[in-house]
Scaffold this motif. Structure first.
Motif, PDB file in Angstrom:
ATOM      1  N   LEU A  50       0.831  -1.205   0.000  1.00 31.11           N
ATOM      2  CA  LEU A  50       0.000   0.000   0.000  1.00 31.11           C
ATOM      3  C   LEU A  50       0.868   1.259   0.000  1.00 31.11           C
ATOM      4  O   LEU A  50       0.518   2.270  -0.599  1.00 31.11           O
ATOM      5  N   ALA A  51       2.017   1.204   0.684  1.00 24.98           N
ATOM      6  CA  ALA A  51       2.856   2.393   0.829  1.00 24.98           C
ATOM      7  C   ALA A  51       3.709   2.660  -0.412  1.00 24.98           C
ATOM      8  O   ALA A  51       4.210   3.763  -0.599  1.00 24.98           O
ATOM      9  N   LEU A 171      -5.824 -15.310  -0.151  1.00 25.65           N
ATOM     10  CA  LEU A 171      -6.300 -14.459   0.945  1.00 25.65           C
ATOM     11  C   LEU A 171      -5.493 -13.161   0.990  1.00 25.65           C
ATOM     12  O   LEU A 171      -6.056 -12.061   1.101  1.00 25.65           O
ATOM     13  N   SER A 172      -4.166 -13.289   0.880  1.00 25.40           N
ATOM     14  CA  SER A 172      -3.357 -12.074   0.992  1.00 25.40           C
ATOM     15  C   SER A 172      -3.595 -11.158  -0.213  1.00 25.40           C
ATOM     16  O   SER A 172      -3.638  -9.933  -0.073  1.00 25.40           O
ATOM     17  N   GLU A 173      -3.789 -11.755  -1.391  1.00 26.94           N
ATOM     18  CA  GLU A 173      -4.064 -10.923  -2.569  1.00 26.94           C
ATOM     19  C   GLU A 173      -5.403 -10.207  -2.429  1.00 26.94           C
ATOM     20  O   GLU A 173      -5.541  -9.041  -2.801  1.00 26.94           O
ATOM     21  N   VAL A 174      -6.360 -10.929  -1.897  1.00 29.05           N
ATOM     22  CA  VAL A 174      -7.673 -10.305  -1.699  1.00 29.05           C
ATOM     23  C   VAL A 174      -7.547  -9.119  -0.752  1.00 29.05           C
ATOM     24  O   VAL A 174      -8.103  -8.036  -0.987  1.00 29.05           O
ATOM     25  N   LEU A 175      -6.762  -9.300   0.329  1.00 30.99           N
ATOM     26  CA  LEU A 175      -6.575  -8.215   1.289  1.00 30.99           C
ATOM     27  C   LEU A 175      -5.882  -7.029   0.631  1.00 30.99           C
ATOM     28  O   LEU A 175      -6.244  -5.869   0.873  1.00 30.99           O
ATOM     29  N   VAL A 176      -4.870  -7.312  -0.213  1.00 34.05           N
ATOM     30  CA  VAL A 176      -4.187  -6.230  -0.913  1.00 34.05           C
ATOM     31  C   VAL A 176      -5.188  -5.445  -1.755  1.00 34.05           C
ATOM     32  O   VAL A 176      -5.248  -4.210  -1.712  1.00 34.05           O
ATOM     33  N   VAL A 177      -5.991  -6.179  -2.511  1.00 26.39           N
ATOM     34  CA  VAL A 177      -6.959  -5.518  -3.387  1.00 26.39           C
ATOM     35  C   VAL A 177      -7.910  -4.645  -2.570  1.00 26.39           C
ATOM     36  O   VAL A 177      -8.148  -3.470  -2.897  1.00 26.39           O
ATOM     37  N   GLY A 179      -7.471  -3.419   0.421  1.00 25.99           N
ATOM     38  CA  GLY A 179      -6.739  -2.309   1.017  1.00 25.99           C
ATOM     39  C   GLY A 179      -6.564  -1.167   0.022  1.00 25.99           C
ATOM     40  O   GLY A 179      -6.838   0.004   0.322  1.00 25.99           O
ATOM     41  N   MET A 180      -6.125  -1.509  -1.172  1.00 25.59           N
ATOM     42  CA  MET A 180      -5.914  -0.477  -2.187  1.00 25.59           C
ATOM     43  C   MET A 180      -7.209   0.187  -2.592  1.00 25.59           C
ATOM     44  O   MET A 180      -7.290   1.406  -2.714  1.00 25.59           O
ATOM     45  N   LEU A 181      -8.232  -0.622  -2.768  1.00 25.18           N
ATOM     46  CA  LEU A 181      -9.527  -0.047  -3.129  1.00 25.18           C
ATOM     47  C   LEU A 181      -9.987   0.904  -2.030  1.00 25.18           C
ATOM     48  O   LEU A 181     -10.546   1.973  -2.304  1.00 25.18           O
ATOM     49  N   ASP A 307      -1.511  12.309  -6.741  1.00 28.10           N
ATOM     50  CA  ASP A 307      -2.616  11.399  -6.431  1.00 28.10           C
ATOM     51  C   ASP A 307      -2.897  10.476  -7.599  1.00 28.10           C
ATOM     52  O   ASP A 307      -3.141   9.274  -7.432  1.00 28.10           O
ATOM     53  N   LEU A 308      -2.880  11.068  -8.791  1.00 27.89           N
ATOM     54  CA  LEU A 308      -3.170  10.249  -9.977  1.00 27.89           C
ATOM     55  C   LEU A 308      -2.120   9.152 -10.130  1.00 27.89           C
ATOM     56  O   LEU A 308      -2.441   8.014 -10.502  1.00 27.89           O
ATOM     57  N   LEU A 309      -0.863   9.518  -9.799  1.00 22.83           N
ATOM     58  CA  LEU A 309       0.197   8.501  -9.873  1.00 22.83           C
ATOM     59  C   LEU A 309      -0.065   7.359  -8.888  1.00 22.83           C
ATOM     60  O   LEU A 309       0.111   6.191  -9.215  1.00 22.83           O
ATOM     61  N   VAL A 310      -0.488   7.739  -7.686  1.00 21.48           N
ATOM     62  CA  VAL A 310      -0.818   6.700  -6.700  1.00 21.48           C
ATOM     63  C   VAL A 310      -1.920   5.798  -7.247  1.00 21.48           C
ATOM     64  O   VAL A 310      -1.865   4.572  -7.168  1.00 21.48           O
ATOM     65  N   PHE A 311      -2.898   6.435  -7.854  1.00 18.85           N
ATOM     66  CA  PHE A 311      -4.026   5.706  -8.436  1.00 18.85           C
ATOM     67  C   PHE A 311      -3.561   4.686  -9.471  1.00 18.85           C
ATOM     68  O   PHE A 311      -3.918   3.516  -9.429  1.00 18.85           O
ATOM     69  N   ILE A 312      -2.753   5.211 -10.413  1.00 20.57           N
ATOM     70  CA  ILE A 312      -2.308   4.315 -11.490  1.00 20.57           C
ATOM     71  C   ILE A 312      -1.419   3.215 -10.931  1.00 20.57           C
ATOM     72  O   ILE A 312      -1.502   2.052 -11.328  1.00 20.57           O
ATOM     73  N   GLY A 313      -0.591   3.614  -9.963  1.00 19.05           N
ATOM     74  CA  GLY A 313       0.262   2.612  -9.314  1.00 19.05           C
ATOM     75  C   GLY A 313      -0.574   1.528  -8.653  1.00 19.05           C
ATOM     76  O   GLY A 313      -0.340   0.332  -8.838  1.00 19.05           O
ATOM     77  N   TYR A 314      -1.573   1.935  -7.915  1.00 19.04           N
ATOM     78  CA  TYR A 314      -2.456   0.966  -7.249  1.00 19.04           C
ATOM     79  C   TYR A 314      -3.160   0.087  -8.268  1.00 19.04           C
ATOM     80  O   TYR A 314      -3.255  -1.114  -8.111  1.00 19.04           O
ATOM     81  N   LEU A 315      -3.672   0.763  -9.297  1.00 20.77           N
ATOM     82  CA  LEU A 315      -4.462   0.018 -10.272  1.00 20.77           C
ATOM     83  C   LEU A 315      -3.625  -1.084 -10.896  1.00 20.77           C
ATOM     84  O   LEU A 315      -4.081  -2.227 -11.031  1.00 20.77           O
TER      85      LEU A 315
END
Ligand SMILES: Nc1ncnc2c1ncn2[C@@H]1O[C@H](COP(=O)(O)OP(=O)(O)O)[C@@H](O)[C@H]1O
Ligand SMILES: [Mg+2]
Length: 623
Positions: A50-51, A171-177, A179-181, A307-315
């Motif tokens: 997330l960070a 499970l961990s991937e689901v949590l990542v998703v 968390g990011m969402l 912020d947009l960069l964070v968004f694209i990074g998360y996506l």
């Protein structure tokens, strides 16, 4: 959307998965320590994920474009304090720290999960083997050994994948998703909603592929099982295969299963690859949408460029877990099939079971009674019908009858290798089901037609029924079985290893070792199921003499094809199609003029030498 309804997970059968977890609960419980630690590392890795894009945001919003209106302002204006390059330096350090800490967590996560998986396989295999060994012969006879082996080796591995690898990682991937969402949602829920537009499409695709994939995997596993069964069959019968020159035929049989396994395997690979490509395209569409909407949001002042960069990074990293989930669920469905194959065997509830209130048997005198015993292996195919007889302690009971008449089955009921469907078997007037299996079986010695020896020392082979036997006891048993002198003549005596690279023994010598093993505990009941059928005339005569002497004072059941072998029996049971056709002594049965008398005549007629020579007679009448 509840998990069960989500088509992305459709190829996992949740109910069955949960049932499996329930089934392997004791094994999972053993690795709980690793699992809990792994979970904690997973959480750390998730936070790091997330960070990850944040240092870049800081660089953009505080160093490069500091005039921007900052919705996610830090407590003070960083650029004023440190200057643009200062901000950049802080971000770089942050980036490295996140990578390092995240990496450490991820490392321990995968290590711990793998370790838990190994230990789980270990535990399941041990339980499987222990269970398999104790399953009654009816179960073993109805399963092919090769398939049982594959379940123990291959399927337990897949099971590890399912219980530990897939489930924890999913499970961990689901949590990542999630968390990011969550973070995205707080930053700009409208853009988040827009970026999720492709999700339904993605799940629908996964749904379409999954059903076919599951079927392909199931079929492949089935073919693999048959292949393993064929393999072990051919290896067991290799002498027959080679002697009859049937290698090409076996090649063809094997090739057929192999080809079909390949076909289903290829189908699964194709489907998996197809699914991944489709998901990739959908991800690109999603990313394009986010850039398009995102730039508008930035221009409208709702978001900073950072912020947009964070968004694209998360996506980018949200879709990756989704893709991995899609891939892992297919593995999960493969593994479910394997898990069920293992559970199937573990779940077999025995018909031959020790009663809760079973008590240790007292030393038997050796009276054996069958009361109206009925038995069948498969429903509607009776093997024993209304079998009733009584044997006094110390009697010799002969069993004769054509192959398949039910002689071996009948004798198997005494040590409870099988249990009667109806009626009962009693020893000294007590139903054998009332005794513990161990105390019952240790008082019954068994010698079979084929002496089965283990690839270990003669001493261990003889002591197999009494592991704590001293060398004196082993020698006494060997002496009683008339094999002691021979063993001493071997280079390593009792430490000589039989078969598989060790000394090879003749049939008679092997049989005598098997006899020593059967009598080392001095059992009051002795079961001899065609002990001389596989031997040549001279060896048979020798073994017969040994058995005759050993049988004194014991209740002995002797199956024989040569009537001479049981002529001295106190009672002879003539079996046909599972029924006792006649019973009586040799003389009585000859007088009765039935089947016994007929066979007796046949055996005498076939004998080419005078009946006076008992050894020759035995050899000549062998069939
Ligand atoms: N494990 C088994 N499963 C099904 N049928 C069996 C099994 N073992 C034996 N049978 C059948 O039971 C009958 C009796 O077999 P068996 O007791 O071995 O006879 P015998 O020892 O007199 O030759 C035969 O018809 C045989 O085909
Ligand atoms: Mg038999």
């Amino acid at each position: 959307m509840p998990l069960q309804k989500n088509p992305l997970f459709k190829n996992v059968r949740w109910k069955r998965l949960v049932r499996l977890f329930h089934y392997f609960r004791p094994d999972i419980y053993r690795v709980r320590g690793e699992l809990i630690l792994a979970l904690m590392c997973t959480l750390g890795a998730i936070l790091a994920a997330l960070a990850r894009p944040w240092p870049i945001k800081i660089v953009f919003d505080y160093a490069l474009i500091p005039k921007h209106h900052l919705r996610w302002a830090l407590p003070f204006d960083l650029a004023k304090g440190y200057g643009a390059m200062g901000v950049a330096s802080v971000s770089c350090v942050l980036l490295l720290v996140i990578a390092l800490v995240g990496g450490l967590f991820a490392y321990y996560q995968s290590y711990l999960i793998a370790a838990a998986g190994q230990r789980l396989t270990f535990a399941v295999r041990r339980r499987y083997f222990a269970h398999l060994q104790r399953l009654s012969l009816s179960v073993h006879n109805s399963h092919r050994a090769g398939d049982l082996v594959l379940r123990a080796t291959g399927d337990t591995n897949m099971l590890r994948e399912m219980l530990v690898d897939s489930v924890l990682i999913i499970l961990s991937e689901v949590l990542v998703v999630f968390g990011m969402l969550g973070v995205m949602f707080v930053m700009d829920w409208q853009l988040t909603a827009a970026s999720l537009a492709v999700l339904p499409l993605m799940t629908l695709t996964a749904f379409r592929f999954s059903h076919q994939l599951r079927e392909a995997v199931r079929l492949q596993r089935q073919r693999d099982g048959r292949m393993a069964a064929l393999l072990s069959e051919v290896l067991h019968a290799i002498i027959v295969v080679q002697a009859f020159g049937r290698q090409a035929h076996e090649d063809a049989r094997f090739g057929d299963f192999n080809k079909r396994s390949l076909k289903q395997g290829m189908r699964a690979v194709r489907l998996e690859a197809g699914l991944e490509r489709v998901v990739e395209v959908l991800v690109s569409i999603g990313t394009a949408g986010v850039i398009w909407f995102g730039v508008r949001r930035v221009l409208q002042g709702y978001l900073t460029p950072g912020d947009l960069l964070v968004f694209i990074g998360y996506l980018g990293s949200t879709y990756k877990p989704l893709r991995r989930i899609a891939r892992l669920t297919t593995r999960l469905s493969k593994a479910t099939v394997s898990g069920e194959r293992v559970a199937q065997i573990l779940a077999i509830q025995e018909r031959v079971r020790e009663r809760k209130n079973a008590r240790p048997a007292p030393p038997f005198r050796g009276a054996v009674t069958f009361n109206e015993v009925e038995f069948h292996y498969q429903k509607d195919v009776p093997v024993l019908r209304r079998v009733t007889f009584h044997a006094e302690p110390g009697q010799l009971v002969g069993l004769v009858g054509a192959n398949g008449a039910g002689k071996s089955t009948l004798l198997g009921l005494i040590p409870r290798l099988y249990d009667p469907i109806e009626g009962g078997v009693e020893i000294d007037g007590v139903n054998v089901k009332r005794f513990t299996l161990e105390s019952l079986r240790e008082q019954i010695g068994i010698v079979l037609q084929q002496p089965i020896l283990f690839g270990t020392t003669i001493r261990e082979n003889i002591a197999y029924g009494k592991p704590d036997a001293t060398i004196d006891e082993v020698e006494a048993a060997a002496r009683a079985a008339d094999i002691h002198e021979f063993v001493l003549s071997l280079p390593h005596g009792y430490d000589t290893v039989v078969a598989e690279g060790g000394v090879s023994l003749s049939g008679g010598q092997r049989q005598k070792i098997a006899i020593a093993r059967a009598i080392i505990k001095n059992p009051p009941i002795l079961i001899l199921d065609e002990p001389t059928t596989a031997l040549d005339a001279a060896a048979a005569a020798e073994v017969n003499a040994t058995l005759h002497r050993l049988g004194r004072g014991k209740t002995v059941f002797r199956v024989a094809h040569r009537l001479e072998d049981v002529a001295v029996a106190d009672v002879i049971l003539v079996l046909r199609d599972g029924e006792i056709l006649e019973q009586g002594t040799h003389a009585e049965l000859l007088r009765a003029g039935g089947w016994y008398q007929w066979i007796s005549t046949l055996q005498r007629e076939r004998t080419p030498v005078p009946a006076a020579d008992p050894i020759r007679v035995a050899g000549g009448s062998r069939s």
